[in-house]
Design a protein around this motif. Structure first.
Motif, PDB file in Angstrom:
ATOM      1  N   LEU A  98       2.668 -13.897  -6.634  1.00 24.71           N
ATOM      2  CA  LEU A  98       2.513 -13.588  -5.448  1.00 24.71           C
ATOM      3  C   LEU A  98       1.659 -12.486  -4.815  1.00 24.71           C
ATOM      4  O   LEU A  98       1.382 -12.415  -3.675  1.00 24.71           O
ATOM      5  N   LEU A  99       1.288 -11.708  -5.752  1.00 25.31           N
ATOM      6  CA  LEU A  99       0.309 -10.527  -5.287  1.00 25.31           C
ATOM      7  C   LEU A  99      -0.739 -10.954  -4.446  1.00 25.31           C
ATOM      8  O   LEU A  99      -1.206 -10.350  -3.398  1.00 25.31           O
ATOM      9  N   THR A 100      -1.519 -12.286  -5.070  1.00 21.98           N
ATOM     10  CA  THR A 100      -2.688 -12.670  -4.198  1.00 21.98           C
ATOM     11  C   THR A 100      -2.232 -13.506  -3.006  1.00 21.98           C
ATOM     12  O   THR A 100      -3.348 -14.086  -2.467  1.00 21.98           O
ATOM     13  N   LYS A 101      -1.067 -13.587  -2.671  1.00 24.04           N
ATOM     14  CA  LYS A 101      -0.805 -14.552  -1.697  1.00 24.04           C
ATOM     15  C   LYS A 101      -0.542 -13.917  -0.377  1.00 24.04           C
ATOM     16  O   LYS A 101       0.535 -14.340   0.462  1.00 24.04           O
ATOM     17  N   GLY A 102      -1.027 -12.751  -0.170  1.00 21.03           N
ATOM     18  CA  GLY A 102      -0.889 -12.086   1.212  1.00 21.03           C
ATOM     19  C   GLY A 102      -0.404 -10.564   1.130  1.00 21.03           C
ATOM     20  O   GLY A 102       0.167 -10.273   0.223  1.00 21.03           O
ATOM     21  N   THR A 103      -1.351  -9.959   1.906  1.00 14.45           N
ATOM     22  CA  THR A 103      -1.025  -8.491   1.866  1.00 14.45           C
ATOM     23  C   THR A 103      -1.116  -8.015   3.209  1.00 14.45           C
ATOM     24  O   THR A 103      -0.975  -8.925   4.292  1.00 14.45           O
ATOM     25  N   ARG A 104      -0.778  -6.682   3.720  1.00  9.72           N
ATOM     26  CA  ARG A 104      -0.589  -6.451   5.133  1.00  9.72           C
ATOM     27  C   ARG A 104      -1.965  -6.616   5.946  1.00  9.72           C
ATOM     28  O   ARG A 104      -1.913  -6.954   7.018  1.00  9.72           O
ATOM     29  N   ILE A 105      -3.131  -6.779   5.227  1.00  5.69           N
ATOM     30  CA  ILE A 105      -4.193  -6.955   6.149  1.00  5.69           C
ATOM     31  C   ILE A 105      -4.894  -8.227   6.022  1.00  5.69           C
ATOM     32  O   ILE A 105      -5.795  -8.571   6.532  1.00  5.69           O
ATOM     33  N   ARG A 106      -4.428  -9.196   4.984  1.00  7.78           N
ATOM     34  CA  ARG A 106      -5.106 -10.319   4.608  1.00  7.78           C
ATOM     35  C   ARG A 106      -3.753 -11.333   4.151  1.00  7.78           C
ATOM     36  O   ARG A 106      -3.323 -11.148   3.351  1.00  7.78           O
ATOM     37  N   THR A 107      -4.267 -12.546   4.931  1.00  6.10           N
ATOM     38  CA  THR A 107      -3.256 -13.776   4.496  1.00  6.10           C
ATOM     39  C   THR A 107      -3.894 -14.231   3.174  1.00  6.10           C
ATOM     40  O   THR A 107      -5.022 -13.999   2.544  1.00  6.10           O
ATOM     41  N   ALA A 108      -3.068 -15.242   2.535  1.00  4.47           N
ATOM     42  CA  ALA A 108      -3.564 -15.889   1.389  1.00  4.47           C
ATOM     43  C   ALA A 108      -4.752 -16.454   1.393  1.00  4.47           C
ATOM     44  O   ALA A 108      -5.700 -16.363   0.593  1.00  4.47           O
ATOM     45  N   PRO A 109      -4.981 -17.292   2.283  1.00 10.24           N
ATOM     46  CA  PRO A 109      -6.340 -17.918   2.608  1.00 10.24           C
ATOM     47  C   PRO A 109      -7.520 -16.845   3.048  1.00 10.24           C
ATOM     48  O   PRO A 109      -8.663 -17.087   2.330  1.00 10.24           O
ATOM     49  N   GLU A 110      -7.338 -15.853   3.342  1.00  9.09           N
ATOM     50  CA  GLU A 110      -8.195 -14.810   3.718  1.00  9.09           C
ATOM     51  C   GLU A 110      -8.534 -14.119   2.502  1.00  9.09           C
ATOM     52  O   GLU A 110      -9.758 -13.735   2.061  1.00  9.09           O
ATOM     53  N   ILE A 111      -7.719 -13.826   1.492  1.00 10.73           N
ATOM     54  CA  ILE A 111      -7.875 -13.397   0.358  1.00 10.73           C
ATOM     55  C   ILE A 111      -8.937 -14.237  -0.531  1.00 10.73           C
ATOM     56  O   ILE A 111      -9.857 -13.708  -1.139  1.00 10.73           O
ATOM     57  N   ASP A 119      -5.745  -3.966  -2.985  1.00  6.36           N
ATOM     58  CA  ASP A 119      -4.968  -4.172  -1.524  1.00  6.36           C
ATOM     59  C   ASP A 119      -3.745  -5.236  -2.167  1.00  6.36           C
ATOM     60  O   ASP A 119      -2.653  -4.970  -1.841  1.00  6.36           O
ATOM     61  N   VAL A 120      -4.270  -6.058  -3.154  1.00  5.81           N
ATOM     62  CA  VAL A 120      -3.060  -6.876  -3.474  1.00  5.81           C
ATOM     63  C   VAL A 120      -2.057  -6.331  -4.534  1.00  5.81           C
ATOM     64  O   VAL A 120      -0.990  -6.873  -4.574  1.00  5.81           O
ATOM     65  N   VAL A 121      -2.468  -5.453  -5.273  1.00  5.13           N
ATOM     66  CA  VAL A 121      -1.500  -4.552  -6.132  1.00  5.13           C
ATOM     67  C   VAL A 121      -0.628  -3.765  -5.369  1.00  5.13           C
ATOM     68  O   VAL A 121       0.554  -3.566  -5.711  1.00  5.13           O
ATOM     69  N   ARG A 122      -1.143  -3.099  -4.318  1.00  4.86           N
ATOM     70  CA  ARG A 122      -0.492  -2.121  -3.762  1.00  4.86           C
ATOM     71  C   ARG A 122       0.236  -2.275  -2.470  1.00  4.86           C
ATOM     72  O   ARG A 122       1.370  -1.867  -2.052  1.00  4.86           O
ATOM     73  N   ARG A 123      -0.336  -3.490  -1.704  1.00  5.81           N
ATOM     74  CA  ARG A 123       0.228  -4.012  -0.516  1.00  5.81           C
ATOM     75  C   ARG A 123       0.548  -5.315  -0.190  1.00  5.81           C
ATOM     76  O   ARG A 123       0.345  -5.936   0.776  1.00  5.81           O
ATOM     77  N   PRO A 124       1.428  -5.806  -1.177  1.00  3.67           N
ATOM     78  CA  PRO A 124       1.680  -7.323  -0.996  1.00  3.67           C
ATOM     79  C   PRO A 124       3.000  -7.653  -0.193  1.00  3.67           C
ATOM     80  O   PRO A 124       3.590  -6.664   0.017  1.00  3.67           O
ATOM     81  N   THR A 125       2.671  -8.551   0.688  1.00  2.00           N
ATOM     82  CA  THR A 125       3.789  -8.681   1.793  1.00  2.00           C
ATOM     83  C   THR A 125       4.762  -9.764   1.417  1.00  2.00           C
ATOM     84  O   THR A 125       6.003  -9.566   1.973  1.00  2.00           O
ATOM     85  N   PHE A 126       4.459 -10.612   0.345  1.00  2.53           N
ATOM     86  CA  PHE A 126       5.752 -11.358  -0.126  1.00  2.53           C
ATOM     87  C   PHE A 126       6.484 -12.141   1.026  1.00  2.53           C
ATOM     88  O   PHE A 126       7.567 -12.283   1.145  1.00  2.53           O
ATOM     89  N   LYS A 127       5.714 -12.721   1.688  1.00  2.00           N
ATOM     90  CA  LYS A 127       6.096 -13.888   3.093  1.00  2.00           C
ATOM     91  C   LYS A 127       6.929 -14.910   2.308  1.00  2.00           C
ATOM     92  O   LYS A 127       6.748 -15.482   1.555  1.00  2.00           O
ATOM     93  N   GLU A 128       8.100 -15.203   3.171  1.00  3.37           N
ATOM     94  CA  GLU A 128       8.928 -16.143   2.866  1.00  3.37           C
ATOM     95  C   GLU A 128       8.240 -17.562   2.477  1.00  3.37           C
ATOM     96  O   GLU A 128       8.545 -18.031   1.590  1.00  3.37           O
TER      97      GLU A 128
END
Lengths: 499, 463
Positions: A97-110, A150-159
């Motif tokens: 889930l790390l690469t599936k969304g951070t505070r500044i980027r959604t999964a598609p944006e990543i 970004d993906v390691v430090r700030r993933p958002t783990f959206k539902e």
């Protein structure tokens, strides 16, 4: 024509003999046999350099020449063994889930940002470690490092991403659980490790995956993804100074938590424990097109002084098409498409596994062959003609792995994870070469004793269980519907049998 | 057994990154290293290319035979590929499959592929086994047992491969049809796998004739890349390859040219195992050596590389008319193809995907692609090329491809600049030049059980 015919049949006989033995034959006129190999050529692999940041993050850089690519990997020093009880698969899911969304980027944006760089980004967990790795051309490394951090430090783990990942894993599991080969391996882990940390399935079970909540994922990330529990390895065409500057720019302000590091998770099963009573477990799967037969026991850990003896012993036994298991089972007897073995070496002793698939009727015969071959490794002779190619396979695979930047980074990260000297990549070939036949025999006898080996067979029990009992009276048969991979008991209470 | 996808190279003109921590020298240093090759030609006509690289104790050995499925004799499609199989059987001094033992058992691997224009045999082994493999490659070039037993056993295997690749998979037949329908005259119209009928009609004499016509030193290029000493390589090449005689007979080459297409052709085809219908649209384009090849590859990447590509975004993500959609360049020694394809989403009809695919072509004809898309495409193509060239085998593939298909090994180094120099205007120009309506072949592909499409329905898909 006659004289030529006589000579050619003579040389043909000689060439057949030589082709089998691969000896140093004197060259007599026209070469009719494959020339033997020269002495192995050595190569110098690059030496890693390192610094540790103030927050405890260990940064290792391996510069090399060649095509301008860079791989950067953040390795967190915990993986599946850290799954809490009942939540098997948590570490795996957290990494995915790390690469599936951070505070500044959604999964598609990543995904789009990485694609725009022409790069590749992936994250996953295994035993003892979780990793996130990015691979790009050298001139794009700065942006790629920004995303990695970004993906390691700030993933958002959206539902919604959690649900997507859960469903994907459940789908993959439902396929794996139907395959005798994968099912046998899950059972084998339980048989060897019981309820200890290495005993469960890395990707979880349908039951454990259903229980995982967002809060569990957030907690796991907070507990283990911290700079003093992580290593950053940067390798490829990049100057160490540039690499360290990038590490500082994107990871210097990664806060070290004030809490203590999580306690190391130790598997209780020791490599040299007196042999436990070996089990013979049959999972009765009447619709199995083939029987999957697995021989398994504890092996060794990464800091074991017999590490290279173990690698070579495993290579002799089952490390390829011409190794002993495949010779006996496929080539000589036609009982399988392939039979191989592996020594999974971890922070604590990992499993040794010999595995193959065969028609159901041959399940017992193949189990006996696997046991016998494991025993013969300790007691029988191992000629040079056998040992040389088996060592060559280890050396060749290693050398080819190091041709790529990803391979180089993985090798160095693996050494760092287990606290080993980073320059060991330059000793690998010599260490393998130094192992002799008697080393292999001693290792097999002391560390891979067949008496401590367990057997797992997944297949149509009515076709092989009786034969199996003749060799191994302690056979336990568990119908597939009663199988419970969530516990060392392996059997559901009868009130909970699956339909 | 797959076609070569040769991605041309990029001599790297470095981008300036604002606010970068990378030192200017770091950016300036990211140039593509040249493949510094040596070239020899033996008296018997064999060409030898070599690149020393001592970073890993391995060596890649490849032999490129300038014969491919376009050279299959009339009525004997599938020969070049069948022959590739026979090359792994017994020789005068090697029993069948010995090459596998000489490579896999020493820590290496080997494989081969037959393409439209070439057949390539390759292996990677620890570098101290170089002499052994040179001997083995010379041995199977010079002393292969082309006998009845080997011929029959491999013919059966190839027939199984036909079933496994063409008949069994859901879209195997579509790929086959793309070849057949895209060319009217050139031998490219016969797929490399051949047909069961042609394979069954083949005789041992046919196979022997094919062997002696094409498997000869003056039709072969040896490529060696990795950890070796040049002098020692030269000596071994002289020892094992120089003695192979050059045959005293002509080497036939395909002279046929595929004519320009003047009007769209349309086909409705069916198969037995088709879960969802599909569409393929092919355009006839120039050979891979063409000056327009670079721009076509960039167009391909913009249309099709990754989930932010035009086809994925439009057909899969936004319109949801396709489950998957792609563009690919299939550039060959003679004419090539640019192929657009889509597998339909459930409930959608082929004409809907066809309309969407053609709309994307039209957009790229009517407007320039953005600077960001151009940059992304070049990044993707360049990085893929770099990844291929990390390994000795990848370097050898790049060199062999340039030498045999572009007739100039140095193009493995110089084609880079061409790719980097592609502009948005170039992309628009090739889209306009090679994608007019009259250059189309359109194939609708669906399950056999479906009601047959009337000709009128298919034509209605055109705008």
């Amino acid at each position: 024509m006659k004289p030529i015919k006589v000579i050619s049949s003579f040389t043909k006989a000689l060439s057949v003999l030589a082709a089998v033995l691969v000896l140093n034959l004197p060259i007599m006129g026209q070469q009719e046999t494959p020339p033997p190999p020269a002495a192995p050529r050595s190569a110098q692999f690059p030496k890693p350099v390192e610094r540790t940041l103030k927050n405890g993050l260990r940064v290792i850089v391996v510069e090399r020449g060649g095509v301008p690519l860079v791989s950067a990997q953040v390795l967190v020093k915990n993986g599946g063994e850290a799954d809490p009880a009942g939540l098997a698969g948590l570490a795996d899911m957290t990494a995915a889930l790390l690469t599936k969304g951070t505070r500044i980027r959604t999964a598609p944006e990543i995904a789009e940002t990485i694609e725009a760089l022409g790069g590749a980004l992936e994250a996953s967990a295994r035993w003892d470690a979780s990793t996130a790795t990015v691979n790009v051309q050298s001139s794009r490394i700065e942006k790629a490092m920004e995303i990695l951090a970004d993906v390691v430090r700030r993933p958002t783990f959206k539902e919604d991403e959690i649900e997507r990942q859960r469903q994907q894993t459940l789908d993959e599991l439902s396929v794996a659980l139907r395959q005798p080969g994968s099912l046998a391996r899950y059972v084998a882990s339980r048989v060897v490790f019981g309820d200890e940390p290495y005993g469960h399935s890395l990707s979880g079970t349908p039951e454990s995956l259903a229980r995982i909540k967002r809060d569990d994922i957030v907690k796991m990330h907070a507990a283990y993804y911290r700079p003093d529990n992580a290593i950053l390895v940067i390798g490829g065409v990049i100057k160490p100074d540039d690499a360290f500057k990038l590490a500082e720019k994107f990871f210097d302000d990664w806060q070290k938590p004030t809490t203590a590091l999580p306690a190391p998770v130790a598997a209780a099963v020791k490599a040299n424990a007196s042999p436990q009573k070996s089990r013979v477990v049959v999972i009765d799967k009447p619709d199995a097109g083939q029987a999957a037969v697995v021989l398994t026991r504890t092996g060794i850990n990464r800091s074991d002084r017999d590490y290279f003896r173990g690698l070579v012993a495993n290579s002799v036994l089952g490390g390829g098409y011409s190794a002993r298991l495949n010779q006996e089972i496929r080539i000589k007897r036609g009982l399988s498409y392939g039979a191989f073995s592996s020594l999974d070496i971890r922070r604590e002793a990992g499993p040794f596994i010999a595995a193959t698939q065969t028609k159901n009727e041959s399940g017992a015969e193949v189990a006996t062959i696997l046991m016998n071959e494991l025993g013969r490794l300790a007691s029988g002779q191992i000629s040079d003609a056998e040992l040389t190619p088996r060592k060559a396979v280890l050396i060749g695979d290693f050398a080819r792995d190091l041709e790529t930047t990803n391979g180089l980074v993985d090798q160095v990260a693996g050494l760092a994870l287990y606290g080993l000297n980073l320059n060991e990549i330059n000793n690998f070939i010599n260490n393998v070469q130094a192992v002799g036949a008697s080393d292999v025999q001693q290792f097999a006898g002391a560390r891979l004793d067949a008496k401590g080996a367990n057997i797992v067979i997944v297949g149509d029990a009515k076709k092989f269980a009786d034969d199996l009992r003749k060799q191994f009276p302690q056979v336990e048969v568990i119908p597939e519907a009663e199988l419970d991979l969530n516990s060392a008991k392996l059997r559901r209470p009868s009130s909970q049998t699956k339909k | 057994m797959r076609r070569i996808r040769h991605v041309t190279l990029l001599l790297f003109a470095c981008a300036v990154i604002h606010g970068s921590v990378l030192t200017p020298s770091a950016i300036a240093q990211t140039k593509v290293p040249r493949l510094d090759y040596k070239e020899r030609k033996l008296a018997n006509g064999m060409r030898v290319l070599s690149v020393e690289d001592h970073s890993s104790p391995t060596v890649a050995i490849q032999v490129w035979y300038h014969v491919g499925s376009k050279d299959d004799p009339e009525g004997r499609s599938g020969f070049a590929h069948l022959f590739e199989h026979i090359m792994f059987k017994s020789t005068k001094n090697m029993k069948s499959e010995m090459l596998d033992r000489l490579t896999e058992d020493v820590g290496g691997f080997n494989n081969a592929f037959t393409a439209d224009d070439v057949t390539v045999y390759y292996e990677v082994v620890p570098s101290n086994y170089l002499e052994t493999l040179l001997w083995a490659e010379a041995e199977r070039l010079a002393s292969l047992n082309v006998d009845d037993a080997n011929f029959r056993s491999e013919r059966d295997v190839v027939k199984e491969e036909f079933r496994q690749r063409v008949l069994a998979p859901p879209y195997g037949k579509l790929l086959y049809l793309v070849e057949q329908k895209s060319f009217t005259t050139h031998p490219y119209r016969r797929p490399g796998i051949g047909s069961i009928e042609d394979l069954e009609a083949a005789s041992l004499e046919n196979v022997k004739a094919f062997h002696s016509t094409f498997y000869r030193p003056d039709n072969a290029t040896l490529v060696v890349v990795g950890d070796f000493d040049q002098k020692q390589l030269d000596a071994w090449v002289d020892k094992y390859f120089a003695r192979i005689p050059k045959p005293d007979k002509p080497l036939p080459r395909v002279e046929i040219k595929e004519p320009e297409r003047t009007a769209e052709r349309r086909y409705n085809e069916t198969g037995t195992n088709v879960p969802l219908p599909a569409v393929a649209i092919t355009y006839l384009v120039p050979p891979k050596g063409s000056a327009d090849a670079a721009a076509m590859r960039v167009a391909e990447a913009i249309l099709s590389a990754g989930e932010s590509s035009r086809l994925y975004r439009a057909l899969v993500y936004e319109q949801q008319v396709a489950q998957s959609a792609s563009a690919s360049t299939d550039l060959r020694e003679d004419s090539g193809l640019f192929i657009l394809s889509a597998v339909l989403a459930g409930g959608k009809k082929p004409e809907e995907a066809e309309r969407s695919l053609l709309a994307e072509v039209r957009k790229m004809q009517d407007s320039l692609v953005s600077a960001a898309e151009l940059e992304k495409a070049k990044n993707q193509l360049v990085t893929n090329q770099f990844r291929e060239r990390e390994t000795n085998n990848g370097k050898a593939l790049a060199l062999g491809d340039a030498a045999v298909l572009l007739n100039d090994p140095n193009r493995a180094n110089t084609d880079i600049e061409k790719l980097q120099a592609v502009t948005a205007a170039d992309v628009q120009r090739v889209m306009k030049k090679y994608f007019p309506d009259g250059n189309r072949v359109v194939i609708h592909y669906g399950p056999e059980a479906a009601a047959p499409q009337r000709a009128g329905d298919a034509k209605g898909a055109q705008k």
